[in-house]
Structure formats: C-alpha cells, structure tokens
Design an enzyme around this catalytic site. Structure first.
Site, PDB file in Angstrom:
ATOM      1  N   TYR A 117       0.850  -1.177   0.000  1.00  0.00           N
ATOM      2  CA  TYR A 117       0.000   0.000   0.000  1.00  0.00           C
ATOM      3  C   TYR A 117       0.887   1.229   0.000  1.00  0.00           C
ATOM      4  O   TYR A 117       1.724   1.396   0.875  1.00  0.00           O
ATOM      5  CB  TYR A 117      -0.910   0.023   1.234  1.00  0.00           C
ATOM      6  CG  TYR A 117      -1.670   1.321   1.334  1.00  0.00           C
ATOM      7  CD1 TYR A 117      -2.835   1.502   0.606  1.00  0.00           C
ATOM      8  CD2 TYR A 117      -1.204   2.379   2.100  1.00  0.00           C
ATOM      9  CE1 TYR A 117      -3.519   2.700   0.660  1.00  0.00           C
ATOM     10  CE2 TYR A 117      -1.878   3.565   2.154  1.00  0.00           C
ATOM     11  CZ  TYR A 117      -3.039   3.736   1.434  1.00  0.00           C
ATOM     12  OH  TYR A 117      -3.722   4.930   1.484  1.00  0.00           O
ATOM     13  N   TRP A 119       2.062   5.095  -2.480  1.00  0.00           N
ATOM     14  CA  TRP A 119       1.990   5.845  -3.733  1.00  0.00           C
ATOM     15  C   TRP A 119       3.097   5.457  -4.705  1.00  0.00           C
ATOM     16  O   TRP A 119       2.961   5.655  -5.897  1.00  0.00           O
ATOM     17  CB  TRP A 119       2.050   7.336  -3.423  1.00  0.00           C
ATOM     18  CG  TRP A 119       0.792   7.865  -2.839  1.00  0.00           C
ATOM     19  CD1 TRP A 119       0.165   7.428  -1.699  1.00  0.00           C
ATOM     20  CD2 TRP A 119      -0.026   8.908  -3.351  1.00  0.00           C
ATOM     21  NE1 TRP A 119      -0.972   8.146  -1.471  1.00  0.00           N
ATOM     22  CE2 TRP A 119      -1.112   9.075  -2.469  1.00  0.00           C
ATOM     23  CE3 TRP A 119       0.069   9.736  -4.456  1.00  0.00           C
ATOM     24  CZ2 TRP A 119      -2.103  10.021  -2.667  1.00  0.00           C
ATOM     25  CZ3 TRP A 119      -0.915  10.688  -4.651  1.00  0.00           C
ATOM     26  CH2 TRP A 119      -1.990  10.829  -3.773  1.00  0.00           C
TER      27      TRP A 119
END
Length: 777
Positions: A117, A119
């Site tokens: 998880y 960016w």
C-alpha cells in the site's frame, strides 16, 4: 530510450507532487526545476537527486543475518536490531524462490500477504503495487487489502448514501463554476492546499490556490470549521471546533433548517429517500435528545447563536459544503461524510451550479478542476485466484489474530494466517496506527520481503531487502485521472549501486517458476502498449493523441484544451429517473435500508452522533490531556523523501515539530523550539514545540511522515512520528477504516539531557555470515 548520457538535454519527469524539468550538467550533476507549464510547482521534488537521498539508498540485495544463517522465522524479534548481509542478486532471488515454494507447498497462497500500500511511482508501468500484485497473481494469488488509509470510511459509506468516491471525485464542481456561482463556501476541515500538491499518477498544473483565489475575488465568502486556522489559502471566518464533533454541529445546522422551515422538502421528496426516518432522530423523538444548537454547542464548543445564524446563512446563499478527508479518519468516521450529504440535500442545492457538497476540495490537485477524464493505460495485474482480503488498516489485527472474525460492509469474514509478507512501494511504518502494536505483530510472519530504494523503517525491519531504482533511473509515462498533462518520464541517471527495476526483478523471479511475467515485452514494449491503450481511449472521446514516437520525442501531451465546466450531479438533479445515482433506490439515501439491515450498533440506518472513545468532551479528563491531530505534512507526500533537504528543512532540532496553542504551551512551561515528550498509554515520542496562534486551545498538531525511529530499549520514538501514539481501532464495524484522528495525549517539556539522538536516516549495519569463510556469496 536511454537518456542518461544526453549531457545537455532538457527533459521532463513526473512525481505525484508535480511535473519537473531536468538538465544534465557536463559534470554529471542534475538540475531540477518545476515545469514551465505549472505556475505553482511544488518544491517537494526539487531535491529528488540530492546527495542526502543517495546516502540512504539500498545498494545491494540485503538479507537479515539470522534469517540467512538459520532460515525463515529465525529470531523475528531481531528485525531492526541485527545486521544485514549483502549478497548477489542470484543468491537473493534463489533464496526468495525457495521460500515462495516452501510457503505455497506447506501453507498455500492464503499465507502470503501482498501489502504494497503506498503511492510508489507516478509512472503507469514502473508502479510497484501493480508489479508485485501481477507477480503474486501469476504465482497463484495472495491475500489482498481493500480501501485505503486516506478515505476508507468514506469509501464504504458513500455508495450507500449517493455514489462511490471514484464517481464523485471525478465530477466535483469545478472552481470556475464556483467562482461564478458560489456565494458561501463552508468547509469542515479547511482546504489544505499542502495535500493538493499531489495527485496519484502525477499532478499537472497546480491550480487549487488559483481556483480559491478566483472565488475570493468573485466575492465568495469562506467559513472554515476546523481545530486549526492555517489550512485555508484565502481569507475566511474561523469557527474553532473540537476534533471529532463535526457531526454534532451538522445535526444542529440541520435542526435549524427543519425547525425554521428552511429545509427544501421538494428536493428531499423528489431526489432523496428516508428523510422521514431521519427527521424523528433529528428532532429527538426517537432518543429524547433534540439536536439543537444549544445541544451541539456543549459538544463542539461553537456558540449556539452562531450555529443558528450559520444555518440561516447557508439557506440564504448558494452554498457549497466541503468536508476534509481527515474527518473520516476517526472513530465513527462514516458519519461526517453521510451527514454532509444529508445537510446538502436539506439545502436542496445538489446539482445546482456552485451548490451542493464536496468530499475533499484540497485533498488532491485534481479535485475541482474541469479537466477531461481520460482512462489511461496501466500495467495489468491480472485476476487474483485468492479471494481472502482484509480492510487495509487492519494489518496488525490480521497478524496478531489469525482466524478471528471481522465484519466489513455488512458481511462476515475472518483473518488469514500469514507466513510471508511482500511489500513494494509503501511504508506501513508510516501509514499504520499504534506502531508499537504493529512492531509486535511484525514478529509473526516467518519472512518479510521489501522492494525499496531507501533504507526506510519498513526496509530496516525486513528479512530480505531488494534495491529498487527511482523514477530518475528508468523510463515511464505519468498520467493521473483529472489531470491535464501526460508526461514522458525519461531516464536521467544510472541506477544506484545494484538497484534494479521491479519489473526486471519479478521477470527474473518468475522465470525460476517457468512463469511468463513479461509477455515477451521489455520496458519499451510495455510503454508502447500502455500508451496505445490510452491513445485508443482518447480517440473514443474525440481526442487525437500523437503516436508514441512523437509523444516520446516531445515529452508532453496537454489535455487542457479539452476542459469543460463541471457541476456535480447536475444530470441527476435535472432528471433523477433518467439519471439515477447508483444507490439501491436510485436516490440519495438519507436513511439506508441496506445499512439498517446490517444491524450494526456503531453505524445505524441514518447519520448519527456517536461519542468518540477519546475526545475533549469525555468525562474524567484530568485537564492534562490534549487532542492530537496527525495531518499530512507540508514538505513531503506521506513519508516519501523524508531524508531530502527539503523535508529536513522543516524539522526542528532534527525532529518533526508539534504545533501547540500559546495557552496550552504557557500552562505547561513550553517555549517555542523546546524539545517535548508527547505520550499516552500507547507510547512516547520526542518532538519539538512550535507555539502557534493557528491552533485552538486543547489541540496539538503533529504531521505524519517522519521516518519511524523507535528506541526499543528506552521505549520512545525519537523522530516525532505521531503514529507511535495514535489509536488502532476500526472506524466502525461497517468500514474498518483507520481512526488516527481520535487520539488524546499529554505533553511535557523535555528536561535538559533527556533527548536521545535521532537515528532515522542511519543505514543499518552489515555483517558477513558465518556460513561463508570468505564473506562472499
């Protein structure tokens, strides 16, 4: 497509926080500046090539000493405490392949958790999450997660009330429409433009500040309902509110609308269902408590007369109601989003130009822009044969309690028994709450693998660390939904040490199982395929994109000319039968029969005020407790590039600063710049005080993202990471979202000589294994 040696060429790259131009100097140095197309570039990316970041790079595949010598599961309590051994790539991948074989054979694929998880990269191909999930899917599947830390409670509740967050975020009323029509903008949690520096896939032109300024110039009045006043880029009236009490205030506003005949009953009857079921609760007929301004004032701390007058102002104006994502990162976080929709429905302005609601103006750069929505190609992950999942914020519960049951969105599930964790493109020791509890849970898996460019806290706590290239060291394409610039991200420097692309690693690893990971394509081939899909999607919308070679040569494609004004839910308002919202009734659901049917004690069939487990109105407080909010940082995205000069430049005494009101600082003998200890029953941390009039009394602000730096002997976090203290319980049994913003702490000035050295940016120690006499593998 190797541009690393074009010493005098000006080329572009992209990051989540913007588009940048890069020049290669004759001496090999890189010069980075914001793209000429962006009038308000973020400074976060200007130091992407800094020496400070290179000093914390992972240079070679590294394996924790005990794991290498004794095998999987050896001394898990020593993760983060003992040296690593640097090995060659073939050694690392052979060991990892053997471990995958062992886990799959002995426990099955449901024993593998593909976390990842985060960016990661703005690029659509070298996107770590897509890369690792594709590999794990081809290997037979993995336990996955749903939702995200940023918006989990909102993502679950909004489809029951009106529509998914994806649908709503794609059609937020644009700033140009609000400048022409909105006379009152009421925001719960401000418009934090620091968050709007970025978009997933790369922010194009930064326009949130310009959009807000245009509204201000046109005469829009702004009211900021928030515990802090400095989260607005324009002049606004500040109504200081106790954290976690916004729903009480919203209910009181709704009570005034109902009691004074200001609610739009025509809209409520034609476009909504369930107001007749909600109204008795609002008036106190069901629980004996009328949700009046006087009732709410005791809870939220805002004057009752001002609450009543605000409700009248909202009814008399073309009003946009905005709610920050931070409000739903709390216990009962579903309620403020649901109540925002309900309040806007009562005003009857949903679908009108400049009226209605927003769920995150300022949350992302793309929210509120009029850019065309183009579905860009992506690296395909393929289907996951394993159906087992967890809500993203429940990783600690999963690791500590295999087999235990939980509910999610009305259904019952149970936690799997995880033996191997593979993380790529994220940092759970940033995102998660109560990190001391996660540290204990982190000892449960037998093997933890991390793909990472930098020695982050998660990398230091892994068993196998594989060094990954950064976006500057590879070619890619950046494109984000709702953004206007598509960018050719061109390689400008050679990989650091023995770093490799995720793609190359997984292709190599998959080959050990005779799995076709690459489909016969290299980096160039995949970029061309992804671009071709995007070009075809653009053509379907009447947009002519150049062929790949022309795009790669020019380095940029601008969608800005396709922009058109947007009014959220305009078609639904004009013809609700022809354009229903995707709820069971096709209408906005103020009362949800579906949620009511779940029979959840902590999420009823209509928006409800629930007292939080930790808040400033709780009984039994000693007066020493303060409410700590942990917002997004100004100088980085989450924890990304925390080691950069830009991020370090915002620290005080090398630590993430904590903001405190003058009243609270004086009462505790704390001066600006003092080192302080912040603590509760979950942990302790060291920060540095910033005394600020922007803080309401009773509230502290400590931004997230300082690399977790736990002194496990002294049991204190040294760097100022608020998640050493935050609450790790579900928002509710509906969403299981995170509850970081529900957090009481105490703070005291640190005595002379009590500070301990920050070690967040120290790389781990390395040792040779006793298995090899010459120290080579």
């Amino acid at each position: 497509m190797d541009h690393a040696k074009n010493s005098n060429s000006k080329i572009r790259t992209a990051a989540h926080w913007g588009i940048y131009e890069i020049e290669n100097g004759t001496d090999g140095s890189l010069s980075i500046r914001g793209a000429a197309e962006d009038a308000d570039p973020s400074p976060i990316g200007l130091h992407m090539a800094s020496d400070a970041l290179k000093q914390v790079r992972v240079a070679k595949p590294s394996i924790r000493k005990s794991w290498l010598e004794q095998g999987p599961g050896a001394n898990p309590h020593m993760r983060g405490r003992e040296p690593f051994v640097e090995v060659e790539w073939d050694v690392a991948l052979d060991l990892l392949a053997a471990e995958f074989l062992r886990i799959r054979t002995s426990f099955g694929n449901e024993a593998i958790f593909g976390g990842s998880y985060g960016w990661a990269s703005a690029g659509r191909f070298h996107h770590a999450q897509s890369q690792v999930h594709r590999f794990l899917n081809l290997m037979g599947g993995y336990v996955s997660h749903v939702d995200n830390y940023s918006l989990a409670a909102g993502r679950v509740i909004l489809p029951h009330a009106v529509a998914s967050t994806e649908i709503l975020l794609d059609q937020h009323t644009s700033f140009d429409v609000m400048a022409d029509n909105t006379t009152l903008f009421v925001t719960f949690g401000g418009v934090p433009v620091k968050n709007a520096q970025m978009s997933p896939g790369g922010a194009g032109r930064h326009r949130v500040i310009a959009g807000m300024k245009a509204m201000e110039k046109a005469g829009t009045r702004f009211i900021n309902i928030s515990p802090v006043s400095d989260n607005m880029p324009v002049e606004s009236e500040w109504l200081a509110i106790r954290p976690n009490t916004d729903v009480a205030l919203m209910l009181a506003l709704a009570h005034v609308l109902e009691a004074e005949g200001l609610a739009d009953l025509t809209f409520l009857n034609s476009h909504c269902v369930g107001y007749n079921r909600f109204r008795p609760y609002l008036l106190g007929e069901t629980d004996g408590i009328a949700k009046t301004p006087a009732w709410a004032a005791l809870i939220c701390g805002i004057d009752a007369d001002r609450i009543a007058s605000l409700a009248r102002e909202m009814a008399a104006n073309r009003t946009m109601i905005n709610v920050s994502w931070s409000l739903q990162r709390a216990v009962h976080g579903e309620q403020p989003f649901w109540m925002t929709v309900t309040l806007a429905a009562m005003l009857g302005q949903i679908g009108l130009a400049g009226g209605g609601f927003g769920i995150g103006y300022g949350a992302l750069n793309s929210v509120g822009h009029d850019n065309v929505r183009l579905k860009f190609g992506a690296f395909p992950q393929g289907p996951n044969p394993v159906t087992t999942f967890i809500p993203v914020a429940r990783i600690t519960d999963m690791l500590l309690n295999p087999g235990e049951g939980f509910t999610y969105n009305g259904k019952a599930y149970s936690y799997p028994d995880i033996r191997l964790v593979y993380w790529a493109g994220g940092n759970p020791f940033h995102h998660h709450q109560d990190l001391n509890r996660l540290l204990k849970a982190w000892q449960k898996p037998e093997t933890i693998v991390v793909n990472e460019p930098y020695w982050t806290p998660t990398a230091k706590l892994a068993d196998i660390v594989l060094p990954i290239t950064t976006p500057l060291e590879r070619n890619d394409i950046a494109s984000a939904g709702g953004e206007d610039l598509i960018v050719a991200m061109k390689k400008v420097e050679e990989p650091f040490g023995q770093s490799r692309n995720d793609f190359d690693i997984f292709e190599d690893l998959a080959g050990r199982f005779s799995i076709d990971f690459s489909e016969g394509l290299n980096e160039d081939g995949w970029l061309r395929r992804i671009y071709a899909v995007s070009r075809e999607n653009a053509s379907a919308k009447g947009i002519a994109m150049p062929d790949f070679d022309e795009f790669w040569e020019t380095g940029l494609f601008d969608l800005g000319s396709e922009a058109k004004p947007v009014v959220m839910l305009e078609a639904f308002r004009m013809a609700p039968d022809a354009n229903p919202v995707p709820t069971p009734s096709g209408r906005i659901e103020i009362f949800s029969e579906t949620i009511d049917g779940f029979s959840l004690a902590d999420c009823l069939g209509h928006p409800t005020w629930f007292e939080p487990p930790e808040w400033l109105g709780a009984t039994g407080l000693t007066g020493e407790q303060l409410h700590m909010i942990s917002d997004q940082p100004v100088r980085r995205l989450h924890s990304q590039l925390d080691a950069s000069p830009h991020s370090r430049g915002g620290k005080v005494e090398g630590r993430e600063p904590i903001h405190i009101s003058p009243v609270d600082a004086q009462a505790r003998g704390i001066a600006d710049g003092d080192l302080v200890e912040v603590f509760n029953t979950r942990g302790r941390l060291i920060s540095a005080a910033v005394v600020s009039e922007a803080m309401m009394p009773g509230v502290l602000r400590l931004s997230t993202g300082a690399w977790f730096d736990m002194d496990r002997d002294r049991q204190i976090e040294r760097h100022g990471n608020p998640n050493a203290l935050t609450l790790d319980v579900p928002a509710s049994s509906l969403s299981q979202g995170c509850s970081a913003q529900t957090c009481l702490v105490e703070i005291r000035r640190l005595g002379d000589g009590q500070a301990v050295r920050v070690e967040a940016f120290d790389i781990p120690s390395f040792a040779f294994s006793a298995r090899s006499g010459d120290g080579e593998y």
